[in-house]
Design a protein around this motif. Sequence first.
Motif, PDB file in Angstrom:
ATOM      1  N   LEU A 363       0.871  -1.203   0.081  1.00 28.15           N
ATOM      2  CA  LEU A 363      -0.009  -0.115   0.083  1.00 28.15           C
ATOM      3  C   LEU A 363       0.879   1.261  -0.029  1.00 28.15           C
ATOM      4  CD1 LEU A 363      -3.008   0.852  -0.131  1.00 28.15           C
ATOM      5  CD2 LEU A 363      -2.978   0.805   2.734  1.00 28.15           C
ATOM      6  N   ASP A 364       1.736   1.229   0.835  1.00 34.79           N
ATOM      7  CA  ASP A 364       2.942   2.393   0.725  1.00 34.79           C
ATOM      8  C   ASP A 364       3.364   2.637  -0.734  1.00 34.79           C
ATOM      9  OD1 ASP A 364       4.056   4.503   1.668  1.00 34.79           O
ATOM     10  OD2 ASP A 364       5.497   3.403   2.839  1.00 34.79           O
ATOM     11  N   SER A 365       3.828   1.457  -1.341  1.00 29.21           N
ATOM     12  CA  SER A 365       4.618   1.716  -2.457  1.00 29.21           C
ATOM     13  C   SER A 365       3.550   2.332  -3.496  1.00 29.21           C
ATOM     14  CB  SER A 365       5.039   0.465  -3.057  1.00 29.21           C
ATOM     15  OG  SER A 365       4.169  -0.701  -3.319  1.00 29.21           O
ATOM     16  N   LEU A 366       2.233   1.880  -3.568  1.00 22.73           N
ATOM     17  CA  LEU A 366       1.291   2.486  -4.548  1.00 22.73           C
ATOM     18  C   LEU A 366       0.999   4.041  -4.059  1.00 22.73           C
ATOM     19  CD1 LEU A 366      -1.089  -0.502  -5.136  1.00 22.73           C
ATOM     20  CD2 LEU A 366       0.602   0.622  -6.603  1.00 22.73           C
ATOM     21  N   ILE A 367       0.947   4.405  -2.752  1.00 24.35           N
ATOM     22  CA  ILE A 367       0.792   5.613  -2.589  1.00 24.35           C
ATOM     23  C   ILE A 367       1.809   6.610  -2.939  1.00 24.35           C
ATOM     24  CG2 ILE A 367       0.696   7.208  -0.486  1.00 24.35           C
ATOM     25  CD1 ILE A 367      -1.107   5.144   0.879  1.00 24.35           C
ATOM     26  N   GLN A 372       1.680   9.829 -10.636  1.00 22.93           N
ATOM     27  CA  GLN A 372       1.921   9.233 -12.169  1.00 22.93           C
ATOM     28  C   GLN A 372       0.701   8.821 -12.785  1.00 22.93           C
ATOM     29  OE1 GLN A 372       4.420   6.086 -11.132  1.00 22.93           O
ATOM     30  NE2 GLN A 372       6.002   7.219  -9.978  1.00 22.93           N
ATOM     31  N   GLN A 373       0.796   8.363 -14.034  1.00 26.35           N
ATOM     32  CA  GLN A 373      -0.116   7.865 -15.072  1.00 26.35           C
ATOM     33  C   GLN A 373      -0.727   6.642 -14.406  1.00 26.35           C
ATOM     34  OE1 GLN A 373       1.519   6.747 -18.755  1.00 26.35           O
ATOM     35  NE2 GLN A 373      -0.615   6.948 -19.807  1.00 26.35           N
ATOM     36  N   GLU A 374      -2.441   6.958 -14.577  1.00 27.53           N
ATOM     37  CA  GLU A 374      -3.161   5.888 -14.183  1.00 27.53           C
ATOM     38  C   GLU A 374      -2.983   5.557 -12.646  1.00 27.53           C
ATOM     39  OE1 GLU A 374      -3.149   2.715 -16.735  1.00 27.53           O
ATOM     40  OE2 GLU A 374      -3.982   3.794 -18.390  1.00 27.53           O
ATOM     41  N   TRP A 375      -2.777   6.313 -11.892  1.00 27.67           N
ATOM     42  CA  TRP A 375      -2.369   6.346 -10.367  1.00 27.67           C
ATOM     43  C   TRP A 375      -3.835   6.036  -9.611  1.00 27.67           C
ATOM     44  CZ3 TRP A 375      -4.601   9.025  -6.606  1.00 27.67           C
ATOM     45  CH2 TRP A 375      -4.815  10.429  -6.836  1.00 27.67           C
ATOM     46  N   LYS A 376      -4.898   6.517 -10.017  1.00 27.55           N
ATOM     47  CA  LYS A 376      -5.933   6.692  -9.215  1.00 27.55           C
ATOM     48  C   LYS A 376      -6.610   5.227  -9.259  1.00 27.55           C
ATOM     49  CE  LYS A 376      -8.195  10.168  -9.219  1.00 27.55           C
ATOM     50  NZ  LYS A 376      -9.458  11.431  -9.701  1.00 27.55           N
ATOM     51  N   PRO A 377      -6.840   4.329 -10.198  1.00 25.15           N
ATOM     52  CA  PRO A 377      -7.596   3.144 -10.097  1.00 25.15           C
ATOM     53  C   PRO A 377      -6.764   2.189  -9.155  1.00 25.15           C
ATOM     54  CG  PRO A 377      -6.646   3.644 -12.524  1.00 25.15           C
ATOM     55  CD  PRO A 377      -6.717   4.986 -11.647  1.00 25.15           C
ATOM     56  N   ARG A 378      -5.308   2.594  -9.535  1.00 29.17           N
ATOM     57  CA  ARG A 378      -4.321   1.408  -8.825  1.00 29.17           C
ATOM     58  C   ARG A 378      -4.518   1.683  -7.304  1.00 29.17           C
ATOM     59  NH1 ARG A 378      -0.753  -1.118 -11.875  1.00 29.17           N
ATOM     60  NH2 ARG A 378       0.989  -1.011 -10.241  1.00 29.17           N
ATOM     61  N   VAL A 379      -4.467   2.826  -7.123  1.00 30.05           N
ATOM     62  CA  VAL A 379      -4.285   3.203  -5.580  1.00 30.05           C
ATOM     63  C   VAL A 379      -5.652   2.950  -4.994  1.00 30.05           C
ATOM     64  CG1 VAL A 379      -4.184   5.170  -4.054  1.00 30.05           C
ATOM     65  CG2 VAL A 379      -2.517   5.050  -5.835  1.00 30.05           C
ATOM     66  N   THR A 380      -6.826   3.156  -5.654  1.00 27.66           N
ATOM     67  CA  THR A 380      -8.134   2.633  -5.258  1.00 27.66           C
ATOM     68  C   THR A 380      -8.315   1.335  -4.780  1.00 27.66           C
ATOM     69  OG1 THR A 380      -9.145   4.506  -6.563  1.00 27.66           O
ATOM     70  CG2 THR A 380     -10.677   2.881  -5.778  1.00 27.66           C
ATOM     71  N   TYR A 381      -7.827   0.489  -6.090  1.00 28.04           N
ATOM     72  CA  TYR A 381      -7.710  -1.036  -5.821  1.00 28.04           C
ATOM     73  C   TYR A 381      -7.153  -1.516  -4.576  1.00 28.04           C
ATOM     74  CZ  TYR A 381      -7.426  -5.969  -6.801  1.00 28.04           C
ATOM     75  OH  TYR A 381      -7.493  -7.271  -6.905  1.00 28.04           O
ATOM     76  N   ILE A 383      -6.246   0.324  -1.852  1.00 24.45           N
ATOM     77  CA  ILE A 383      -7.070   0.777  -0.391  1.00 24.45           C
ATOM     78  C   ILE A 383      -8.176  -0.296  -0.285  1.00 24.45           C
ATOM     79  CG2 ILE A 383      -8.353   2.378   0.507  1.00 24.45           C
ATOM     80  CD1 ILE A 383      -6.663   4.371  -0.965  1.00 24.45           C
ATOM     81  N   GLN A 384      -8.850  -0.675  -1.420  1.00 17.07           N
ATOM     82  CA  GLN A 384     -10.179  -1.542  -1.044  1.00 17.07           C
ATOM     83  C   GLN A 384      -9.511  -2.935  -0.781  1.00 17.07           C
ATOM     84  OE1 GLN A 384     -12.162  -1.433  -4.632  1.00 17.07           O
ATOM     85  NE2 GLN A 384     -13.180   0.500  -4.242  1.00 17.07           N
ATOM     86  N   LEU A 385      -8.539  -3.370  -1.571  1.00 12.58           N
ATOM     87  CA  LEU A 385      -8.013  -4.575  -1.282  1.00 12.58           C
ATOM     88  C   LEU A 385      -7.331  -4.954   0.447  1.00 12.58           C
ATOM     89  CD1 LEU A 385      -7.178  -7.664  -1.763  1.00 12.58           C
ATOM     90  CD2 LEU A 385      -5.076  -6.692  -2.880  1.00 12.58           C
ATOM     91  N   ALA A 386      -6.527  -3.822   0.796  1.00 17.91           N
ATOM     92  CA  ALA A 386      -6.226  -3.585   2.063  1.00 17.91           C
ATOM     93  C   ALA A 386      -7.354  -3.480   3.195  1.00 17.91           C
ATOM     94  CB  ALA A 386      -5.290  -2.560   2.423  1.00 17.91           C
ATOM     95  N   THR A 387      -8.551  -2.699   2.854  1.00 16.24           N
ATOM     96  CA  THR A 387      -9.573  -2.652   3.716  1.00 16.24           C
ATOM     97  C   THR A 387     -10.217  -3.985   3.798  1.00 16.24           C
ATOM     98  OG1 THR A 387      -9.717  -0.254   2.897  1.00 16.24           O
ATOM     99  CG2 THR A 387     -11.727  -0.973   4.044  1.00 16.24           C
ATOM    100  N   LEU A 421      -7.841   9.821   4.137  1.00 15.18           N
ATOM    101  CA  LEU A 421      -8.795   8.884   3.645  1.00 15.18           C
ATOM    102  C   LEU A 421      -8.995   7.602   4.382  1.00 15.18           C
ATOM    103  CD1 LEU A 421     -11.189   8.240   1.672  1.00 15.18           C
ATOM    104  CD2 LEU A 421      -9.457   7.589   0.022  1.00 15.18           C
ATOM    105  N   LEU A 422      -7.511   6.862   4.596  1.00 19.56           N
ATOM    106  CA  LEU A 422      -7.349   5.652   5.201  1.00 19.56           C
ATOM    107  C   LEU A 422      -7.936   5.861   6.690  1.00 19.56           C
ATOM    108  CD1 LEU A 422      -4.044   4.344   3.698  1.00 19.56           C
ATOM    109  CD2 LEU A 422      -6.105   3.421   3.413  1.00 19.56           C
ATOM    110  N   VAL A 423      -7.537   6.885   7.271  1.00 24.73           N
ATOM    111  CA  VAL A 423      -7.876   7.207   8.653  1.00 24.73           C
ATOM    112  C   VAL A 423      -9.587   7.279   8.762  1.00 24.73           C
ATOM    113  CG1 VAL A 423      -8.123   9.047  10.560  1.00 24.73           C
ATOM    114  CG2 VAL A 423      -5.935   8.441   9.435  1.00 24.73           C
ATOM    115  N   SER A 424     -10.238   7.855   7.658  1.00 26.95           N
ATOM    116  CA  SER A 424     -11.783   7.819   7.761  1.00 26.95           C
ATOM    117  C   SER A 424     -12.171   6.529   7.573  1.00 26.95           C
ATOM    118  CB  SER A 424     -12.067   8.821   6.713  1.00 26.95           C
ATOM    119  OG  SER A 424     -11.606   8.358   5.506  1.00 26.95           O
ATOM    120  N   VAL A 425     -11.489   5.771   6.954  1.00 30.21           N
ATOM    121  CA  VAL A 425     -11.893   4.121   6.766  1.00 30.21           C
ATOM    122  C   VAL A 425     -11.858   3.676   8.219  1.00 30.21           C
ATOM    123  CG1 VAL A 425     -11.486   2.041   5.508  1.00 30.21           C
ATOM    124  CG2 VAL A 425     -11.420   4.270   4.341  1.00 30.21           C
TER     125      VAL A 425
END
Length: 1601
Positions: A363-367, A372-381, A383-387, A421-425
């Motif tokens: 999760l830290d490496s993706l954050i 970078q390019q197409e970072w939003k779907p990758r970070v979203t996935y 976060i969802q997976l870790a959650t 965002l992670l804190v709110s989760v």
Amino acid sequence: MNSRPGPGIQDQQRGSGGPPGVQLLRRPSRPSNAPHVQPQDCIDPSLESLQRSAEETLIKARGRLNTKVQPEPLEGIQTPASEPLRPLPRGKPQLSFSSLANHVFDTPTQSPRAISAHTGTALPAPPRPGSSAPAGGSQMRRVIPGGTGVKGDAATKPPSVEAPAPAIVFPGESRFDLLWAPGSADEPAETVDFFPWSGNHPEDIMSEALVKGGISNKAQVMNETNTARPSLWSNLKNKSGLSTLSTLFVAVLEKRQATGRLTAPSSFKPPPRLTLRDSTRETWLHDLANPAVGLRRLSRTIPHGITGKVLLEQCLNKNIPLPRALWLAKCVGINEMRAHKRKGQAGTITWVRGWTSCVEQFLDSLILTIGQQEWKPRVTYAIQLATHLYKEHLLEGDHFLDWLLKCLETCVPERLFIWLLLVSVHWTDLSTFRRRGKRLADALLAHVEKLRAPDDDERTSPLGEYLESTIIRLVGTSPLCFLNPKLWQKHCPILHDLVEKRSSQQLTRIILDLDRRNKRFIGRPERGLRDSNDSARLVLCKLDAVDYKNEVPVGELASECMELIADPTVLISTALQWASSIFRDGVHRIYLVTRLLRRWNHLGLDIYDGILSHLGSSASTTDSNIVNVFRIVAELVRSRTFSVSRYLQWLIATGAASQCQDLQDPSSWCLRLAVEIPLTGAPEATLNLRAMLLRTAKYSTEKEDRLLEDAEVALQKQLPGLFGVDPAPQHQPTFDTTALNSTLRLELGIWLRAQVDAFVEMVDRVPTKDPSIEESGLVCMISTHDFHIVRSYIEEFGDFSILADIIGIVAASLDGMVLASAADTLHYSYKAFSAIGAFKPLFEKIAMRYASLRTIRFPERELLTSLADLAQTAQANGQLMQMLAYDMSRYDLKNSLAACSPVSDVMTDSANNTSLDTDEEVDRILSSGTSMDQQVMSRVFSKIVVSVEQTYSKLLQPSEHHSTWFWRLRNFDESAFDRLVTRWLKSRLMSHQTQAIYAVLPPLISSSSFGLVHFLDIVQQCVSKRKATDPDGSVRMCVEALHIIMPPEQMDLRYISRDVYRYHLEQQRVCGDAEGPLLTLVRSVLNFDLTPPFQSQVSSLLSNAKLRQIVRQFALADPSMLATYFDSADESNLKALLDGLFDPANHLKLQKKSAEDQIVDIVQTTHLLSLPFSQLEIQHIFSSNPTTPENSGDTVSAALLESIKKALERDDIPWSELVAGLDTALKTKLCEHAEREILRASAVVGDAAVSKRPNEKDDAFLQKYLLVVDFTASAAQKDGQTQILAMLVERLRSIVEALGKASETAKQGADSEDVPTKVRNLCIWLGALLHLVVVHIPLLSHKLGHNPQAALLWCLRSLFVLSAVQLHPAIVDYTFDVAIILSDSLSDEARTRLIHLDSAKPLEDPRCAFIFGTSPQEDGWLCLTRPVPTTVPTQPNPSLQSTSQTGASQSPHQQFSNTPMQTPNPASMQRSLSQQHQTQVQNAIRGYQQYSQHSNSNKIPPQLQRMVSGSQTMQQSQLQQMQHMQQRSQQPSPVQMQRQTGPPAQSNQAVQKRGLPKLEKHDLKTMPFILRRWEILPENSGNPLANDTALSLSLFGARKL
């Protein structure tokens, strides 16, 4: 958890028309020469060629062999077109406890080894392995990753010869074993009715019968010739036949029910893993990402090597759906943990933590890729997976949340939004636990402070708004997360600003409440201070801290003092006390206070009444020098700030003059002031009135006039050039100035200044800084000799304001020597001149004259050295320092002209042949060259020393040539000269010839050829060398050296040369250096064991006013440093020195009193100005009177505490500052004494007499001692307070019991009127004990172990839940706050023990959950009902019985308090923590029973073993219950038990033989059941057994259908 086939094993057929009792496999017939081929899916490079050749052979012959060669990946598990699909299994329902259900219907498939099913939808037949596929594998169709998972129709093939269908084979050796466990790849598959020739089989033995009849497998069935009717009818035809038949049928049904029940343990196994090729693994992952491919097929073989961060990256890169990604993580996790289990229980914990770390790193490496390019779907996935992993309890929760908080604390503002965002989760888990909530609050406030724009506070970025909203949310939901006294002063303004933006009254009330609670912990000491004492202390600190090397800001200092003390009388008295105190030194105090009084008078304060009030109150005190006050008044009279005529009128009006008979009497200060003021410029009427008033005290003003005339005549004779008179034929001696009063001294100073001013002439051509410009100006024509005499008398008079005027006049001189003397004078008394406000102007004036002189001639070396030293003190600019350094280098170059070798030889010969009898010869030798051998240098040095000694012995004025000779001689060879001086000083020190040293050191130091620091080093060497052989000589040497180094109390007017003055300047510099070797020499004197002949010398030295002044200066700067420096000194010598500092006049006679009486006198006479010296005295008394077994009462500490109590009652002594400045060890003693008094008084808290005690006295008593504790408590407390902590825990226990009884009394409704009063008094004592707990929190957190801390926390937990305390919300809140602060540093192990104790309580308080972090589990509703025997074992275990009795008889308070309060071994603590954590995680994840060899008693430190004595009994009962559950399936049904005719003794004996307890009846007990989170899979591996689910079906009493 549905049943599904494993790899290579056919699914169990139910109602499909297949063979009912066996599992059939197809096996191709193979020739006897078929090679043995390994499966191709297994990676083995050594068998690559063998596999390839075997494959080609089999393809050409009969197809792929199923027993040795497995099919290609994924193709081997497809359903052929010729085989119909197997219908859905019937009977057992699908069970799934996963919150993420698989919504994709998984079509069951069959292995190519299995036989065809009956009917089904025909799918396109895939290429058959080995038969239809070509030899090259490159043309084989593959499943498209991420596609539908269903292959299309195979291409049309030309007619060819196909291999026959494979023969039916059975797994294993037992062909008809229906309960064979699948999955064993090592068991050979056997063809039906085929036995290869071995020679031992019946078919291998040829006989006639075998040849004729062959082998027959028909079962031989015996035909029944008889019937059962005769045997049954006899029992059925009678009356009991029906009941017998009913009983028979019931027994058959019961037997059927018993045999049909699932009793076998769960045979659940995770999907197996296999090492596959990279391409195969990629194909498998693509199929996993395709929802159309069922998990049942994919679970047969999971690729090995996909674990940790690689697994997460594959899920991200392949975009695997979250339910399938969780399924893969669970499958891999089960296999990994089972593999680690073989290595021990620690391996499981290590793997879970490592897996959590992998998720965190992923999760830290993706954050980090944000932006970078197409970072939003990758970070979203990600976060969802870790959650989802966290919500499914597949991570170590504490480790993950701690990592999240750590990243929030250290993140940069650019990535703060994602962490918010992670804190709110995870908001609930973070904010409902104090330990995490405190970190969250601190991190959020720290980010707010970073994001705040210092220039524009109104502008807020979207990130800032989101951050502020998060903080406001935390304030509203969990405000006690902000209870942090250490950082509250920093965070409070931020919270106030955030609340003001929202304009919410509720939030405002919360912040005000938080402010009150935090200040209750950080504002304790200040409540005992008086405002006047505190303000006066601050004013004195400001006056002591004035920097005289820079310009003194009198206006700013006056305003600050007025703000601190508003009363003018008190303010003026405080300033005059500081200026006249004997505990401060320096004439600069007079002029600083004079300027302050002028400033205050200008601001409108009445300084006249303030001065008279101070004189009336302090004239009779012995700790002040009233002469300094008189001198301040004289300076005010000069500046016309103080009116003399008004004062004389006040004397007449009050009649004070008539009461003064003797001016030396302190009470006659009012009339004595009249003889201390200057008379210059006074009107005639004022002079007459003064004379008349003084005449009443028998003081003659006519005598004053005669003394003044005589002094003027004597000064004219000494200064003939200044006054223009003829010089006397012989040298005039100095006159005695002791007979002159202050008025005459002031008058003489003014008269001398006028004479110096008259010596200024107007000159037409005066040099300037510009060489080309000359202008007319004033030039002072005074000579160096006359200036030295004038300076010496003015300094003797102490009139530095007049001396400043004289320096300003002589600074216009063109004589370099006069300017050098003026610079030395300004440097020597720079504090006084700076206090006057003349230091910087005079320095600049001298520097300007120097800059003008260097344009017309080369400056004198004396001027350069004096001005360079002064510039360093004045912190001059770099340009002036460069000019001085440049001129010094030019001067050295000018005086070091090289001489040729012949000239040097001639110079040496001349020196050897010359007697050096005259000064001219010395000058000639020193001027003849630049080189000199050591012999000649020694002769020249001896000649100079003899000349200096003769001048000193004949009381003549020192020659100005001596310092020049030393400097020129040193220029020949510096190292040789230094050795020569060192050898000469050592010889004089060893022979105690101090007079020679007195004579030679001034010219040596004035010439900059030698330093006093080097002299001190030489003294130390001589003392060390002689100390062992001649101690008395060493003592004498030290005393003589100290007299040489210390400046004289009063300068000798006979020696007024520049060399002597610069020598005094060097003495002052060395004595003021705290890091210099002077204190080392003083300590050496104090450490000597003195003999009577030298005791008087040391006593005289210790009573020297100059030595006391030096030590007093160091004591004011740092008392603790001085106490440490003199720690090893002789007690009597050090006591004499300290007594001289505290009581210079010896009024108290401390050395003749006992230690207790000394303590009382010191405390009574202590005031703000004498605080440092009082502290040194008290510390020395305690160090010289240690507590011994005979003196167990510690009478010295008791005397100090009693004195402080009296000071508290009088409230006129700064006892708080006295206690606060003591040594740490001494403060600890005093604190322990006060705490013991409080605890001793609280011993009767639980008695009935407490309710009758008056609240006012209790409160006053506690407040006095608590104030002492506040000022003596320190964060550096030692470990010797465990007894006090034990007593504190005991007192809290007694209060808990007393309040508990009061609560019970109130619940019973008894008519007791004294219950509220008793509760109120108990709350008073409870507040005091809580105060002590707060004081000891630093000690509990850092020094001691966690046992006292846990015991205190448990007592506090018991307090704030009592009903009797709820009527006092203030004490409830205070108790809860103290518990919160105490829990911040509690260890995880102690917290776990407290959680277990807390869970045993029936009352669930949310405050306990906030402190301990206990929260209800999601599967807490699950429970397991088990029978519990009511009888004890026939042979009970004595150890378990005693342990359980001990645990049951002791309360939680006793379990903690009876534990030895000592720090546990770190190694054992760490080991126990690791083992305990392993046990908890294994029970939570897998639910397995702990092995008996890992008992909890060995995992817990001995300090806390009593806390868990009950848990040992619980584990034993759990093991017994498991045995009962295993026996339950073997017990008969209730009907059968009724049908038994015999007694149950045999069954009981059988039970006892098996080691089980004797059971008479059972009680059902509900126990919590923990789900195995990792094993809750939506699909399993198709195990044919009934109980093959992760959640064992035997727990539900399930039956087979």
